[in-house]
Design a protein around this motif. Sequence first.
Motif, PDB file in Angstrom:
ATOM      1  N   VAL A 187       0.641  -1.195   0.017  1.00  0.00           N
ATOM      2  CA  VAL A 187      -0.035   0.042   0.189  1.00  0.00           C
ATOM      3  C   VAL A 187       0.708   1.257   0.007  1.00  0.00           C
ATOM      4  N   ASP A 188       0.443   2.341  -0.551  1.00  0.00           N
ATOM      5  CA  ASP A 188       0.967   3.727  -0.357  1.00  0.00           C
ATOM      6  C   ASP A 188      -0.030   4.784  -0.336  1.00  0.00           C
ATOM      7  N   VAL A 189      -0.060   5.406   0.728  1.00  0.00           N
ATOM      8  CA  VAL A 189      -0.863   6.593   0.987  1.00  0.00           C
ATOM      9  C   VAL A 189      -0.089   7.925   0.663  1.00  0.00           C
ATOM     10  N   ARG A 190      -0.685   8.574  -0.212  1.00  0.00           N
ATOM     11  CA  ARG A 190      -0.077  10.025  -0.598  1.00  0.00           C
ATOM     12  C   ARG A 190      -0.889  11.080  -0.281  1.00  0.00           C
ATOM     13  N   GLY A 191      -2.260  10.891  -0.144  1.00  0.00           N
ATOM     14  CA  GLY A 191      -3.060  12.056   0.536  1.00  0.00           C
ATOM     15  C   GLY A 191      -3.058  12.137   1.937  1.00  0.00           C
ATOM     16  N   VAL A 202      -3.495  16.840  -7.526  1.00  0.00           N
ATOM     17  CA  VAL A 202      -3.628  15.410  -6.799  1.00  0.00           C
ATOM     18  C   VAL A 202      -2.579  15.503  -5.491  1.00  0.00           C
ATOM     19  N   HIS A 203      -3.218  14.487  -4.595  1.00  0.00           N
ATOM     20  CA  HIS A 203      -2.426  14.341  -3.318  1.00  0.00           C
ATOM     21  C   HIS A 203      -2.534  15.712  -2.322  1.00  0.00           C
ATOM     22  N   THR A 204      -3.553  16.259  -2.453  1.00  0.00           N
ATOM     23  CA  THR A 204      -3.753  17.600  -1.591  1.00  0.00           C
ATOM     24  C   THR A 204      -3.941  17.300   0.101  1.00  0.00           C
ATOM     25  N   THR A 205      -4.005  18.358   0.770  1.00  0.00           N
ATOM     26  CA  THR A 205      -4.195  18.112   2.081  1.00  0.00           C
ATOM     27  C   THR A 205      -5.525  17.518   2.616  1.00  0.00           C
ATOM     28  N   SER A 206      -6.734  17.797   1.706  1.00  0.00           N
ATOM     29  CA  SER A 206      -7.963  17.578   1.513  1.00  0.00           C
ATOM     30  C   SER A 206      -8.365  16.248   0.907  1.00  0.00           C
ATOM     31  N   ASP A 207      -7.281  15.498   0.389  1.00  0.00           N
ATOM     32  CA  ASP A 207      -7.451  13.974  -0.280  1.00  0.00           C
ATOM     33  C   ASP A 207      -6.887  13.235   0.596  1.00  0.00           C
ATOM     34  N   GLY A 208      -7.287  11.907   0.575  1.00  0.00           N
ATOM     35  CA  GLY A 208      -6.762  10.787   1.235  1.00  0.00           C
ATOM     36  C   GLY A 208      -6.210   9.641   0.449  1.00  0.00           C
ATOM     37  N   ASP A 209      -5.809  10.201  -0.740  1.00  0.00           N
ATOM     38  CA  ASP A 209      -5.517   9.381  -1.924  1.00  0.00           C
ATOM     39  C   ASP A 209      -4.505   7.885  -1.525  1.00  0.00           C
ATOM     40  N   THR A 210      -4.945   6.993  -1.820  1.00  0.00           N
ATOM     41  CA  THR A 210      -4.703   5.676  -1.369  1.00  0.00           C
ATOM     42  C   THR A 210      -4.560   4.557  -2.431  1.00  0.00           C
ATOM     43  N   LEU A 211      -3.371   3.785  -2.618  1.00  0.00           N
ATOM     44  CA  LEU A 211      -3.693   2.662  -3.672  1.00  0.00           C
ATOM     45  C   LEU A 211      -2.746   1.386  -2.801  1.00  0.00           C
ATOM     46  N   PHE A 212      -3.699   0.405  -3.082  1.00  0.00           N
ATOM     47  CA  PHE A 212      -3.168  -0.897  -2.719  1.00  0.00           C
ATOM     48  C   PHE A 212      -2.425  -1.553  -3.969  1.00  0.00           C
TER      49      PHE A 212
END
Length: 329
Positions: A41-45, A265-275
């Motif tokens: 997993v990688d969380v960028r948001g 993308v990957h803003t402070t309001s996004d929780g962008d996550t990819l598995f």
Amino acid sequence: MSTPTDSLCDVAGIEVGHFTDPRRPTGCTVVMAREGAVGGVDVRGAAPGTRETDLLEPGNTVQTVHAVLLSGGSAWGLDAAGGVMRWLDEHGIGLAVGPARVPIVPAAVLFDLHVGDARIRPDAAAGYAACAAASRQAPAQGNVGAGAGATVGKMFGMAGAMKGGIGSASVRVGDFTVGAIVACNALGDVVDPGTGRILAGARQSDNTLADTTAQLLAGRTPGQILPGTQTTIGLIATDATLDKAQARRLAQVGHDGLARCIQPVHTTSDGDTLFALATGRVATPPPMTVLCVMAAEAVARATVRAVLSASTMKNGGLEWPAAADLAAP
């Protein structure tokens, strides 16, 4: 070999199922690996809502994932993972721990509570239903599952946003297949990475696209944005044989695909996550550089399809047009 579907289900050992709540636009999507898969997993948001992501760290004990949940409903949607566990347990799927089996089900959620009755959100019954619907068929795209209530282009307010959704794609090179599924609920605009043309995003009062990045660089002030009220989530899968560190690398480079299509993308309001999941159906040593390129490409294609497959959504006095409808005469 089965007929390619150009979706995540082209990866051997992977099944996908949606549940879409008929009471309001929300739902969840399950990606299942009945025989288990190595996960990363990688969380960028900066505002994620996740479950069971720590166990995916390469140094931690658990090696096998049995399903991944993508859900609407913000943090409430994490409840749907309990239903996924129950379905897997009833079917004898899980990690053998003494006298019991424990299904391993990481999860991530996106925020769609501003669409319809916020008291309605995916729960354990929704996760169970998504598992029951899972198959090897190409999954539906657009306003279904985790993408049912998704919207994009919200930098200057919800009134000028457009409809997001869920999309899937796959790439095959030699013996290897990499697929992706993405539920796009971004704060930013979604663009075609080939042409740079904005497909869906913030609209101006005359219904033309505002170009969020250009507006911000010109000094326009963002609207009232609550942290965590956006988020794009998704999953990459491959039939290659990977270890946990390699699976995490695949998840990391998958964000390159998001960056090609979502601005910003990957803003402070996004929780962008990819598995990422690796089913290990191909024993040949994996060409990691090629797999990484394939992962970013599959994520980009799936993100574009998420908005191009969507249909216009209305709620109360608001309407969020879809890319296809806004472009229509």
